[in-house]
Design a protein around this motif. Structure first.
Motif, PDB file in Angstrom:
ATOM      1  N   VAL A   1       7.469 -15.922   2.183  1.00  0.00           N
ATOM      2  CA  VAL A   1       8.273 -14.720   1.946  1.00  0.00           C
ATOM      3  C   VAL A   1       8.540 -14.572   0.450  1.00  0.00           C
ATOM      4  N   ALA A   2       8.418 -13.349  -0.043  1.00  0.00           N
ATOM      5  CA  ALA A   2       8.730 -13.010  -1.446  1.00  0.00           C
ATOM      6  C   ALA A   2       7.900 -13.817  -2.441  1.00  0.00           C
ATOM      7  N   ARG A   3       6.632 -14.024  -2.133  1.00  0.00           N
ATOM      8  CA  ARG A   3       5.753 -14.788  -3.024  1.00  0.00           C
ATOM      9  C   ARG A   3       4.466 -14.031  -3.345  1.00  0.00           C
ATOM     10  N   GLY A   4       4.434 -12.730  -3.060  1.00  0.00           N
ATOM     11  CA  GLY A   4       3.271 -11.926  -3.411  1.00  0.00           C
ATOM     12  C   GLY A   4       2.095 -12.040  -2.468  1.00  0.00           C
ATOM     13  N   LEU A   5       2.339 -12.477  -1.235  1.00  0.00           N
ATOM     14  CA  LEU A   5       1.241 -12.612  -0.278  1.00  0.00           C
ATOM     15  C   LEU A   5       1.398 -11.679   0.925  1.00  0.00           C
ATOM     16  N   GLY A   6       2.088 -10.558   0.726  1.00  0.00           N
ATOM     17  CA  GLY A   6       2.111  -9.497   1.719  1.00  0.00           C
ATOM     18  C   GLY A   6       2.868  -9.777   2.997  1.00  0.00           C
ATOM     19  N   SER A   7       3.933 -10.575   2.933  1.00  0.00           N
ATOM     20  CA  SER A   7       4.672 -10.874   4.166  1.00  0.00           C
ATOM     21  C   SER A   7       5.311  -9.626   4.765  1.00  0.00           C
ATOM     22  N   SER A   8       5.843  -8.745   3.944  1.00  0.00           N
ATOM     23  CA  SER A   8       6.462  -7.529   4.493  1.00  0.00           C
ATOM     24  C   SER A   8       5.407  -6.574   5.033  1.00  0.00           C
ATOM     25  N   ALA A   9       4.277  -6.446   4.356  1.00  0.00           N
ATOM     26  CA  ALA A   9       3.197  -5.590   4.856  1.00  0.00           C
ATOM     27  C   ALA A   9       2.700  -6.107   6.205  1.00  0.00           C
ATOM     28  N   ALA A  10       2.513  -7.405   6.324  1.00  0.00           N
ATOM     29  CA  ALA A  10       2.048  -7.981   7.587  1.00  0.00           C
ATOM     30  C   ALA A  10       3.051  -7.717   8.711  1.00  0.00           C
ATOM     31  N   ALA A  11       4.337  -7.814   8.409  1.00  0.00           N
ATOM     32  CA  ALA A  11       5.361  -7.590   9.428  1.00  0.00           C
ATOM     33  C   ALA A  11       5.397  -6.130   9.873  1.00  0.00           C
ATOM     34  N   VAL A  12       5.316  -5.192   8.929  1.00  0.00           N
ATOM     35  CA  VAL A  12       5.311  -3.770   9.286  1.00  0.00           C
ATOM     36  C   VAL A  12       4.084  -3.450  10.134  1.00  0.00           C
ATOM     37  N   VAL A  13       2.928  -3.944   9.730  1.00  0.00           N
ATOM     38  CA  VAL A  13       1.700  -3.701  10.486  1.00  0.00           C
ATOM     39  C   VAL A  13       1.799  -4.322  11.879  1.00  0.00           C
ATOM     40  N   ALA A  14       2.357  -5.522  11.974  1.00  0.00           N
ATOM     41  CA  ALA A  14       2.530  -6.160  13.284  1.00  0.00           C
ATOM     42  C   ALA A  14       3.417  -5.313  14.185  1.00  0.00           C
ATOM     43  N   GLY A  15       4.529  -4.836  13.658  1.00  0.00           N
ATOM     44  CA  GLY A  15       5.427  -4.003  14.452  1.00  0.00           C
ATOM     45  C   GLY A  15       4.780  -2.708  14.893  1.00  0.00           C
ATOM     46  N   ALA A  16       4.087  -2.039  13.973  1.00  0.00           N
ATOM     47  CA  ALA A  16       3.430  -0.769  14.308  1.00  0.00           C
ATOM     48  C   ALA A  16       2.329  -0.972  15.338  1.00  0.00           C
ATOM     49  N   THR A  17       1.558  -2.033  15.181  1.00  0.00           N
ATOM     50  CA  THR A  17       0.483  -2.326  16.130  1.00  0.00           C
ATOM     51  C   THR A  17       1.064  -2.669  17.501  1.00  0.00           C
ATOM     52  N   ALA A  18       2.119  -3.469  17.521  1.00  0.00           N
ATOM     53  CA  ALA A  18       2.768  -3.823  18.791  1.00  0.00           C
ATOM     54  C   ALA A  18       3.311  -2.581  19.481  1.00  0.00           C
ATOM     55  N   ALA A  19       3.844  -1.642  18.715  1.00  0.00           N
ATOM     56  CA  ALA A  19       4.420  -0.424  19.299  1.00  0.00           C
ATOM     57  C   ALA A  19       3.399   0.341  20.125  1.00  0.00           C
ATOM     58  N   THR A  20       2.156   0.372  19.656  1.00  0.00           N
ATOM     59  CA  THR A  20       1.138   1.123  20.398  1.00  0.00           C
ATOM     60  C   THR A  20       0.929   0.526  21.792  1.00  0.00           C
ATOM     61  N   GLY A  21       1.044  -0.781  21.899  1.00  0.00           N
ATOM     62  CA  GLY A  21       0.882  -1.434  23.197  1.00  0.00           C
ATOM     63  C   GLY A  21       2.108  -1.321  24.080  1.00  0.00           C
ATOM     64  N   ILE A  22       3.287  -1.556  23.512  1.00  0.00           N
ATOM     65  CA  ILE A  22       4.496  -1.576  24.350  1.00  0.00           C
ATOM     66  C   ILE A  22       4.981  -0.177  24.711  1.00  0.00           C
ATOM     67  N   CYS A  23       4.585   0.833  23.934  1.00  0.00           N
ATOM     68  CA  CYS A  23       5.046   2.196  24.199  1.00  0.00           C
ATOM     69  C   CYS A  23       3.949   3.087  24.771  1.00  0.00           C
ATOM     70  N   GLY A  24       2.733   2.553  24.885  1.00  0.00           N
ATOM     71  CA  GLY A  24       1.653   3.249  25.569  1.00  0.00           C
ATOM     72  C   GLY A  24       1.065   4.446  24.845  1.00  0.00           C
ATOM     73  N   PHE A  25       0.881   4.348  23.553  1.00  0.00           N
ATOM     74  CA  PHE A  25       0.194   5.407  22.823  1.00  0.00           C
ATOM     75  C   PHE A  25      -0.818   4.756  21.904  1.00  0.00           C
ATOM     76  N   SER A  26      -1.671   5.564  21.287  1.00  0.00           N
ATOM     77  CA  SER A  26      -2.636   4.998  20.353  1.00  0.00           C
ATOM     78  C   SER A  26      -2.569   5.753  19.035  1.00  0.00           C
ATOM     79  N   LEU A  27      -2.819   5.036  17.971  1.00  0.00           N
ATOM     80  CA  LEU A  27      -2.966   5.588  16.633  1.00  0.00           C
ATOM     81  C   LEU A  27      -4.243   5.001  16.060  1.00  0.00           C
TER      82      LEU A  27
END
Length: 151
Positions: free
Chosen positions: A89-115
């Motif tokens: 975390v906070a070391r320039g290796l994209g931890s926040s980007a990975a977390a946002v992408v994980a959440g957005a990707t998970a949303a497509t599965g748990i909420c039943g839509f696709s992007l």
């Protein structure tokens, strides 16, 4: 379960415009809590174990809401998130980007839509603020991000 790579965008002359995926991973499981009085809970492991962030402000929850908004769907009120990361975390290796992408990707599965990946990229880059890291997290490899250009 989703698995997203870390990334770096501190690449010499390509600083903050060239992102590269790295072999450090964030894995997350996200489910909707159906209980009427439930709130979002997060169980963190790995490099995230000591992170002190309110559940609704966690980047994974932010990613879920961002994807739902992009799809024109109401976001779930309460989630159960289990996440573990090898990305510092906070070391320039994209931890926040990975977390946002994980959440957005998970949303497509748990909420039943696709992007599309491009729609995920646009929304995640908008909320996270580092499109170079987000591009590497979604598309993998090395990515050049030029503002205002077609991706």
């Amino acid at each position: 379960m989703v698995r997203v790579p870390g990334s770096t965008a501190n690449l010499g002359a390509g600083f903050d415009c060239i992102g590269a995926a790295v072999d450090r991973w964030l894995t997350a499981s996200v489910v909707v809590r159906p209980e009427p009085d439930a709130s979002t809970t997060i169980q963190r492991g790995g490099t995230l174990a000591g992170l002190q962030v309110e559940s609704d402000e966690d980047w994974i929850a932010v990613g879920v809401r961002a994807a739902c908004t992009a799809a024109g769907r109401p976001p779930p009120r309460a989630l159960r998130i289990r996440v573990s990361s090898q990305i510092p975390v906070a070391r320039g290796l994209g931890s926040s980007a990975a977390a946002v992408v994980a959440g957005a990707t998970a949303a497509t599965g748990i909420c039943g839509f696709s992007l599309t990946d491009e729609e995920l990229f646009e929304r995640c880059a908008e909320v996270e603020g580092h499109p170079d890291n987000v591009a590497a997290a979604i598309f993998g490899g090395v990515r050049l991000v030029v503002p205002g250009e077609a991706r």
